[in-house]
Motif scaffolding. Structure first.
Motif, PDB file in Angstrom:
ATOM      1  N   ALA A 239       0.686  -1.228   0.107  1.00  0.00           N
ATOM      2  CA  ALA A 239      -0.108   0.106   0.132  1.00  0.00           C
ATOM      3  C   ALA A 239       0.881   1.343   0.081  1.00  0.00           C
ATOM      4  CB  ALA A 239      -1.059   0.026   1.136  1.00  0.00           C
ATOM      5  N   ILE A 240       0.375   2.368  -0.619  1.00  0.00           N
ATOM      6  CA  ILE A 240       1.109   3.602  -0.662  1.00  0.00           C
ATOM      7  C   ILE A 240       0.333   4.749  -0.177  1.00  0.00           C
ATOM      8  CG2 ILE A 240       1.969   5.364  -2.256  1.00  0.00           C
ATOM      9  CD1 ILE A 240       2.211   3.256  -4.208  1.00  0.00           C
ATOM     10  N   LEU A 241       0.717   4.988   0.960  1.00  0.00           N
ATOM     11  CA  LEU A 241      -0.025   6.378   1.965  1.00  0.00           C
ATOM     12  C   LEU A 241       0.722   7.418   1.613  1.00  0.00           C
ATOM     13  CD1 LEU A 241       0.004   4.160   5.486  1.00  0.00           C
ATOM     14  CD2 LEU A 241      -1.585   3.787   3.482  1.00  0.00           C
TER      15      LEU A 241
ATOM     16  N   ILE B 100       7.663  -0.320   7.643  1.00  0.00           N
ATOM     17  CA  ILE B 100       8.071   0.757   6.977  1.00  0.00           C
ATOM     18  C   ILE B 100       8.955   0.618   5.828  1.00  0.00           C
ATOM     19  CG2 ILE B 100       8.369   3.309   7.055  1.00  0.00           C
ATOM     20  CD1 ILE B 100       5.991   2.405   8.744  1.00  0.00           C
ATOM     21  N   LYS B 101       8.580   0.202   4.726  1.00  0.00           N
ATOM     22  CA  LYS B 101       9.149  -0.178   3.599  1.00  0.00           C
ATOM     23  C   LYS B 101      10.091   0.703   2.701  1.00  0.00           C
ATOM     24  CE  LYS B 101       7.078  -4.797   2.675  1.00  0.00           C
ATOM     25  NZ  LYS B 101       6.690  -5.625   1.653  1.00  0.00           N
ATOM     26  N   GLY B 102       9.386   1.928   2.689  1.00  0.00           N
ATOM     27  CA  GLY B 102       9.783   2.790   1.853  1.00  0.00           C
ATOM     28  C   GLY B 102       9.106   4.379   2.208  1.00  0.00           C
TER      29      GLY B 102
ATOM     30  N   ALA C  41      -1.613  -1.499   6.615  1.00  0.00           N
ATOM     31  CA  ALA C  41      -1.990  -0.403   6.103  1.00  0.00           C
ATOM     32  C   ALA C  41      -2.917   0.308   7.059  1.00  0.00           C
ATOM     33  CB  ALA C  41      -2.356  -0.325   4.707  1.00  0.00           C
ATOM     34  N   ASP C  42      -4.189  -0.111   7.463  1.00  0.00           N
ATOM     35  CA  ASP C  42      -5.055   0.280   8.315  1.00  0.00           C
ATOM     36  C   ASP C  42      -4.438   0.524   9.576  1.00  0.00           C
ATOM     37  OD1 ASP C  42      -7.060   0.078   6.277  1.00  0.00           O
ATOM     38  OD2 ASP C  42      -8.028  -1.782   6.817  1.00  0.00           O
ATOM     39  N   ASP C  43      -3.609   0.000  10.331  1.00  0.00           N
ATOM     40  CA  ASP C  43      -3.244   0.089  11.557  1.00  0.00           C
ATOM     41  C   ASP C  43      -2.267   1.260  11.347  1.00  0.00           C
ATOM     42  OD1 ASP C  43      -4.822  -1.975  12.803  1.00  0.00           O
ATOM     43  OD2 ASP C  43      -2.982  -3.509  12.729  1.00  0.00           O
TER      44      ASP C  43
END
Length: 349
Positions: free
Chosen positions: A182-184, A245-247, A316-318
């Motif tokens: 996911a991209i936030l 936190i991958k990127g 992503a949601d958390d």
């Protein structure tokens, strides 16, 4: 040897006021003191600043960054708005080193002008100190250069330099990013410090007044809003979620289209969904009044997203809930997909 028939010249005659420089240093010292960290052994006033790397790091890797404020300074001169460009200066460097997981440790600035105005310079550096406070780093030193004939009266240039540290085994480099992540996107405060040559062109084209009302604020307040500094909230997020936190991508010059690929391998792309976040009114106004294409908007401006975070879809949601608890405005703006030959590495649907 002084020749009797020639006036005795001094540095002030050539346009350099040493006393003004000393006055500025004295005004800076209490500002810098507010940013002091325990690792600072010697800061402003010496020939070089001394900073001890904290023993909390086991295998520290130093991360450095440098940047300026760009042509946003032109508006600062024209509108006499000098108190926030220092925040911009700090933000551009600390946000850059943050994306590798680095904690900013200290910051140095370079302020160059033709004739030194102590009040203007102090206002700028007060902003720099505020930026350092927001980033948790020490304003450890800098340089004020008065250079007659190099800059018009009332104008100056800025450069900043940040140094941070990250544990070697905790460097964030995007290598673990995979298809389906996911991209936030974290909200920006405005245009930050990028695209101002185009912003100035739109202002020129429209003849807009800086004092005109713009959704309850003056247009100048909206355009000059300082760049957001994401350091403390991102470092807290890294501490809480670690390898999830991958990127991270700072959406700076090059906008959304050019910055996200900097953390992706060539075989992966970012697919963004335009309706997934709210574009601030400033960008809509710029696009309409400049007749700017969508692609140009996404490549020049942050369009409301100042920092991008790539995380596993399952987390992503958390992570969104945690960021909201930090007071952040965050949106799930896209996903990581396989690269396609006929599409750019970042595209918006």
């Amino acid at each position: 040897m002084i020749t009797s028939n020639i006036k005795s010249l001094n540095y002030l005659d050539s346009g350099v006021d040493i006393d003004a420089g000393e006055n500025l240093v004295n005004r800076i010292k209490p500002l810098a003191a507010r940013t002091k960290r325990k690792e600072v052994l010697k800061g402003i006033g010496g020939f070089g600043a001394l900073f001890e790397i904290s023993k909390n790091f086991k295998e520290p890797v130093l991360v450095s960054g440098t940047d300026g404020v760009g042509t946003k300074l032109r508006l600062a001169f024209e509108w006499n708005r000098h108190n926030t460009v220092g925040i911009d200066l700090v933000a551009m460097s600390v946000n850059d080193i943050l994306v590798q997981g680095a904690e900013p440790l200290f910051f140095l600035d370079y302020f160059a002008c033709g004739k030194l105005s102590v009040d203007i310079a102090a206002s700028v550096i007060e902003g720099i100190a505020k930026g350092c406070e927001l980033a948790g780093c020490a304003l450890i030193g800098g340089e004020t250069a008065e250079m007659p004939g190099m800059y018009p009266v009332g104008e100056y240039d800025l450069a900043g330099f940040a140094v941070g540290a990250v544990e070697k085994d905790k460097i964030i480099n995007g290598e673990s990013i995979s298809e389906g992540d996911a991209i936030l996107g974290l909200a920006s405060s405005g245009a930050h410090s990028n695209g101002y040559s185009l912003i100035r062109k739109v202002l020129e084209h429209t003849g807009a007044s800086p004092e005109q009302d713009f959704h309850g604020k003056s247009l100048s307040d909206v355009i000059m809003a300082p760049t957001r500094i994401y350091v403390k909230q991102i470092l807290s997020l890294i501490s809480e979620y670690g390898n999830s936190i991958k990127g991270l991508a700072h959406i700076t010059g090059g906008g959304l289209l050019d910055n996200i690929p900097r953390v992706l391998s060539p075989d992966l792309s970012a697919k963004l969904f335009r309706d997934s976040w709210n574009m601030p009114n400033l960008f809509s106004w710029l696009q309409k009044n400049g007749n700017i294409s969508d692609e140009e908007m996404y490549r020049v401006f942050n369009c409301g997203i100042g920092m991008v975070i790539v995380v596993p879809n399952s987390d992503a949601d958390d992570i969104i809930k945690t960021l909201i608890s930090y007071g952040e405005k965050v949106s799930r703006i896209g996903e990581v997909v396989r690269t396609k030959k006929d599409l750019p590495q970042t595209y918006v649907l």
